[in-house]
Design a protein around this motif. Structure first.
Motif, PDB file in Angstrom:
ATOM      1  N   PRO A 180     126.297  93.596  70.490  1.00 22.83           N
ATOM      2  CA  PRO A 180     125.438  92.462  70.867  1.00 22.83           C
ATOM      3  C   PRO A 180     125.470  91.290  69.894  1.00 22.83           C
ATOM      4  CG  PRO A 180     124.114  94.234  69.949  1.00 22.83           C
ATOM      5  CD  PRO A 180     125.504  94.781  70.106  1.00 22.83           C
ATOM      6  N   THR A 181     126.044  91.479  68.704  1.00 26.01           N
ATOM      7  CA  THR A 181     126.069  90.370  67.735  1.00 26.01           C
ATOM      8  C   THR A 181     127.478  89.848  67.483  1.00 26.01           C
ATOM      9  OG1 THR A 181     126.175  91.942  65.878  1.00 26.01           O
ATOM     10  CG2 THR A 181     123.986  91.210  66.592  1.00 26.01           C
ATOM     11  N   THR A 182     128.454  90.283  68.279  1.00 28.79           N
ATOM     12  CA  THR A 182     129.829  89.813  68.112  1.00 28.79           C
ATOM     13  C   THR A 182     129.908  88.296  68.307  1.00 28.79           C
ATOM     14  OG1 THR A 182     130.777  91.906  68.828  1.00 28.79           O
ATOM     15  CG2 THR A 182     132.187  89.971  69.020  1.00 28.79           C
ATOM     16  N   ALA A 183     130.674  87.642  67.465  1.00 25.70           N
ATOM     17  CA  ALA A 183     130.951  86.200  67.563  1.00 25.70           C
ATOM     18  C   ALA A 183     129.739  85.323  67.273  1.00 25.70           C
ATOM     19  CB  ALA A 183     131.531  85.852  68.931  1.00 25.70           C
ATOM     20  N   LEU A 184     128.665  85.900  66.743  1.00 30.99           N
ATOM     21  CA  LEU A 184     127.503  85.100  66.354  1.00 30.99           C
ATOM     22  C   LEU A 184     127.467  84.986  64.836  1.00 30.99           C
ATOM     23  CD1 LEU A 184     124.786  86.714  68.677  1.00 30.99           C
ATOM     24  CD2 LEU A 184     126.168  84.680  69.119  1.00 30.99           C
ATOM     25  N   ASP A 185     126.931  83.852  64.335  1.00 32.56           N
ATOM     26  CA  ASP A 185     126.863  83.731  62.886  1.00 32.56           C
ATOM     27  C   ASP A 185     125.790  84.668  62.330  1.00 32.56           C
ATOM     28  OD1 ASP A 185     124.257  82.394  62.634  1.00 32.56           O
ATOM     29  OD2 ASP A 185     125.238  80.637  63.474  1.00 32.56           O
ATOM     30  N   VAL A 186     125.808  84.846  61.018  1.00 31.04           N
ATOM     31  CA  VAL A 186     125.001  85.889  60.386  1.00 31.04           C
ATOM     32  C   VAL A 186     123.515  85.710  60.659  1.00 31.04           C
ATOM     33  CG1 VAL A 186     124.333  86.906  58.173  1.00 31.04           C
ATOM     34  CG2 VAL A 186     126.714  86.284  58.585  1.00 31.04           C
ATOM     35  N   THR A 187     123.030  84.488  60.593  1.00 32.79           N
ATOM     36  CA  THR A 187     121.604  84.236  60.825  1.00 32.79           C
ATOM     37  C   THR A 187     121.205  84.615  62.241  1.00 32.79           C
ATOM     38  OG1 THR A 187     121.644  82.413  59.236  1.00 32.79           O
ATOM     39  CG2 THR A 187     119.796  82.491  60.773  1.00 32.79           C
ATOM     40  N   ILE A 188     122.021  84.230  63.227  1.00 29.81           N
ATOM     41  CA  ILE A 188     121.727  84.541  64.627  1.00 29.81           C
ATOM     42  C   ILE A 188     121.861  86.042  64.874  1.00 29.81           C
ATOM     43  CG2 ILE A 188     122.325  84.054  67.025  1.00 29.81           C
ATOM     44  CD1 ILE A 188     121.100  81.716  65.498  1.00 29.81           C
ATOM     45  N   GLN A 189     122.829  86.695  64.226  1.00 31.00           N
ATOM     46  CA  GLN A 189     122.965  88.145  64.351  1.00 31.00           C
ATOM     47  C   GLN A 189     121.659  88.850  64.001  1.00 31.00           C
ATOM     48  OE1 GLN A 189     126.231  89.733  62.095  1.00 31.00           O
ATOM     49  NE2 GLN A 189     127.766  88.469  63.109  1.00 31.00           N
ATOM     50  N   LYS A 190     121.072  88.461  62.881  1.00 28.26           N
ATOM     51  CA  LYS A 190     119.824  89.085  62.437  1.00 28.26           C
ATOM     52  C   LYS A 190     118.711  88.849  63.457  1.00 28.26           C
ATOM     53  CE  LYS A 190     117.198  91.062  59.200  1.00 28.26           C
ATOM     54  NZ  LYS A 190     115.862  90.919  59.761  1.00 28.26           N
ATOM     55  N   GLN A 191     118.637  87.643  63.992  1.00 31.83           N
ATOM     56  CA  GLN A 191     117.603  87.328  64.989  1.00 31.83           C
ATOM     57  C   GLN A 191     117.772  88.184  66.244  1.00 31.83           C
ATOM     58  OE1 GLN A 191     117.855  83.137  65.738  1.00 31.83           O
ATOM     59  NE2 GLN A 191     117.236  82.542  63.670  1.00 31.83           N
ATOM     60  N   ILE A 192     119.022  88.364  66.699  1.00 32.66           N
ATOM     61  CA  ILE A 192     119.279  89.144  67.909  1.00 32.66           C
ATOM     62  C   ILE A 192     118.942  90.618  67.680  1.00 32.66           C
ATOM     63  CG2 ILE A 192     121.060  89.962  69.494  1.00 32.66           C
ATOM     64  CD1 ILE A 192     120.186  87.068  69.995  1.00 32.66           C
ATOM     65  N   LEU A 193     119.321  91.147  66.526  1.00 35.67           N
ATOM     66  CA  LEU A 193     119.007  92.549  66.224  1.00 35.67           C
ATOM     67  C   LEU A 193     117.495  92.761  66.144  1.00 35.67           C
ATOM     68  CD1 LEU A 193     121.680  93.579  63.560  1.00 35.67           C
ATOM     69  CD2 LEU A 193     121.496  94.357  65.928  1.00 35.67           C
ATOM     70  N   ASP A 194     116.816  91.858  65.475  1.00 33.83           N
ATOM     71  CA  ASP A 194     115.354  91.967  65.376  1.00 33.83           C
ATOM     72  C   ASP A 194     114.716  91.909  66.758  1.00 33.83           C
ATOM     73  OD1 ASP A 194     115.535  92.166  62.641  1.00 33.83           O
ATOM     74  OD2 ASP A 194     114.927  90.098  62.237  1.00 33.83           O
ATOM     75  N   GLU A 219     120.478  99.499  60.065  1.00 30.67           N
ATOM     76  CA  GLU A 219     119.256  98.755  60.358  1.00 30.67           C
ATOM     77  C   GLU A 219     118.552  99.213  61.627  1.00 30.67           C
ATOM     78  OE1 GLU A 219     119.421  94.501  60.279  1.00 30.67           O
ATOM     79  OE2 GLU A 219     120.920  94.477  58.680  1.00 30.67           O
ATOM     80  N   THR A 220     119.293  99.821  62.562  1.00 30.85           N
ATOM     81  CA  THR A 220     118.725 100.028  63.894  1.00 30.85           C
ATOM     82  C   THR A 220     118.592 101.480  64.326  1.00 30.85           C
ATOM     83  OG1 THR A 220     120.903  99.855  64.972  1.00 30.85           O
ATOM     84  CG2 THR A 220     119.652  97.809  64.674  1.00 30.85           C
ATOM     85  N   ALA A 221     119.506 102.359  63.923  1.00 31.73           N
ATOM     86  CA  ALA A 221     119.674 103.638  64.601  1.00 31.73           C
ATOM     87  C   ALA A 221     118.766 104.745  64.075  1.00 31.73           C
ATOM     88  CB  ALA A 221     121.129 104.090  64.504  1.00 31.73           C
ATOM     89  N   ASP A 222     118.417 105.654  64.989  1.00 32.27           N
ATOM     90  CA  ASP A 222     117.816 106.933  64.615  1.00 32.27           C
ATOM     91  C   ASP A 222     118.916 107.978  64.411  1.00 32.27           C
ATOM     92  OD1 ASP A 222     115.111 106.006  65.016  1.00 32.27           O
ATOM     93  OD2 ASP A 222     115.463 106.157  67.161  1.00 32.27           O
ATOM     94  N   ARG A 223     119.925 107.908  65.272  1.00 33.39           N
ATOM     95  CA  ARG A 223     121.009 108.892  65.258  1.00 33.39           C
ATOM     96  C   ARG A 223     122.327 108.165  65.505  1.00 33.39           C
ATOM     97  NH1 ARG A 223     122.554 112.314  69.449  1.00 33.39           N
ATOM     98  NH2 ARG A 223     120.781 111.517  70.650  1.00 33.39           N
ATOM     99  N   VAL A 224     123.425 108.729  65.008  1.00 28.77           N
ATOM    100  CA  VAL A 224     124.715 108.036  65.050  1.00 28.77           C
ATOM    101  C   VAL A 224     125.804 108.984  65.547  1.00 28.77           C
ATOM    102  CG1 VAL A 224     126.355 106.613  63.764  1.00 28.77           C
ATOM    103  CG2 VAL A 224     123.976 106.784  62.985  1.00 28.77           C
ATOM    104  N   ILE A 225     126.667 108.457  66.422  1.00 34.15           N
ATOM    105  CA  ILE A 225     127.899 109.134  66.812  1.00 34.15           C
ATOM    106  C   ILE A 225     129.064 108.288  66.319  1.00 34.15           C
ATOM    107  CG2 ILE A 225     129.387 109.727  68.772  1.00 34.15           C
ATOM    108  CD1 ILE A 225     126.878 110.554  70.282  1.00 34.15           C
TER     109      ILE A 225
END
Length: 279
Positions: A180-194, A219-225
């Motif tokens: 979901p944060t591909t091709a977005l700058d770092v500041t916008i990436q953080k906003q989208i994740l939040d 930053e986001t996951a409970d569990r990882v594959i």
């Protein structure tokens, strides 16, 4: 009980010389309200696995599995009408490259209102009011004005917010976010994740986050594959994965993070497995 369960998923694509397995024997499950990250480099089969769940692979793909169920419903053998009652309503997906995912010929307002009318049965007037509410919820400024904009008139971050608004319009129980944060700058990436994490918590959705970014996982996951070349390498809770990864490939991914660099070059997979790579 798991919300989504997949056992022994295989996806093969027909080619001129035979077939190619993009996903080979993947098992996964996600519980209600859980955040599951699927991580791996490009070509590891992350997106293909979830497109198989959505039924959005081309005719050249052959999908097989011992089980693929959502809340007890068999996704493999249900009719088209039964699938349409689940896919796009109870399971939704945010695709890579939001500008490319939106139809350039229609306003963003028309595109979200179409979802609301088809999936929620809203009238045109009610769909317009709800669309403005959703644009407000995902942080699009001047939503009553932006609803008349075409995708090319909006920034990449705003288009991603439109895609998120469309994905949550039907109050899904499972949201799949593909890079979901591909091709977005770092500041916008953080906003989208939040924003995604806020919406997940507020609506109680399960969330599958597809990414190659270990920082996003932390930053986001409970569990990882962890996937590589269509295979699952490792599965663990996020703390265990970062503190004590069990698979050499996972250790290679973590060692390749710039903040973990110990020499004058970043390690590669071959540093951990030799030139033949992961077997």
């Amino acid at each position: 009980m798991a919300l989504l369960t997949i056992r022994n998923l295989t996806v093969a694509f027909a080619t001129a010389s035979g077939s190619f397995r993009a996903v080979d024997g993947i098992d996964l499950s996600v519980d209600p309200r859980e955040v599951l990250a699927i991580v791996g480099e490009s070509g590891s089969g992350k997106s293909v696995s979830m497109l198989a769940v959505m039924g959005l692979l081309p005719d050249t793909a052959t999908v097989t599995a011992d089980e693929m169920t959502f809340d007890g419903h068999d996704l493999l053998h249900m009719t088209g009408a039964e699938r349409r009652r689940i896919i796009g309503r109870e399971i939704t997906m945010i695709f890579q490259e939001p500008i490319a995912s939106l139809n350039p010929s229609f306003t963003v307002g028309f595109q979200i209102e179409e979802v609301l009318r088809l999936n929620m049965g809203l009238s045109r007037h009610a769909a317009r009011a709800r669309a403005i509410e959703l644009f407000t919820a995902v942080g699009i400024p001047e939503p009553a004005v932006k609803i008349h904009a075409y995708p090319h008139q909006m920034s990449g971050g705003q288009c991603q917010r439109v895609m998120i608004a469309i994905a949550i319009a039907s109050n899904p129980r499972l949201l799949i976010a593909d890079e979901p944060t591909t091709a977005l700058d770092v500041t916008i990436q953080k906003q989208i994740l939040d924003l995604l994490m806020e919406l997940q918590e507020r609506h109680g959705m399960a969330l599958i986050m597809i990414t190659h970014d270990m920082g996003v996982v932390a930053e986001t996951a409970d569990r990882v594959i962890v996937q590589y070349k269509g295979h699952k390498m490792e599965e663990a809770d996020v703390l265990s994965l970062f503190e004590a990864p069990s698979h050499p490939y996972t250790r290679a991914l973590l060692a390749a993070l710039p903040e973990n660099a110990t020499g004058d070059r970043l390690p590669t997979v071959s540093d951990f497995f030799g030139q033949e790579g992961v077997q």
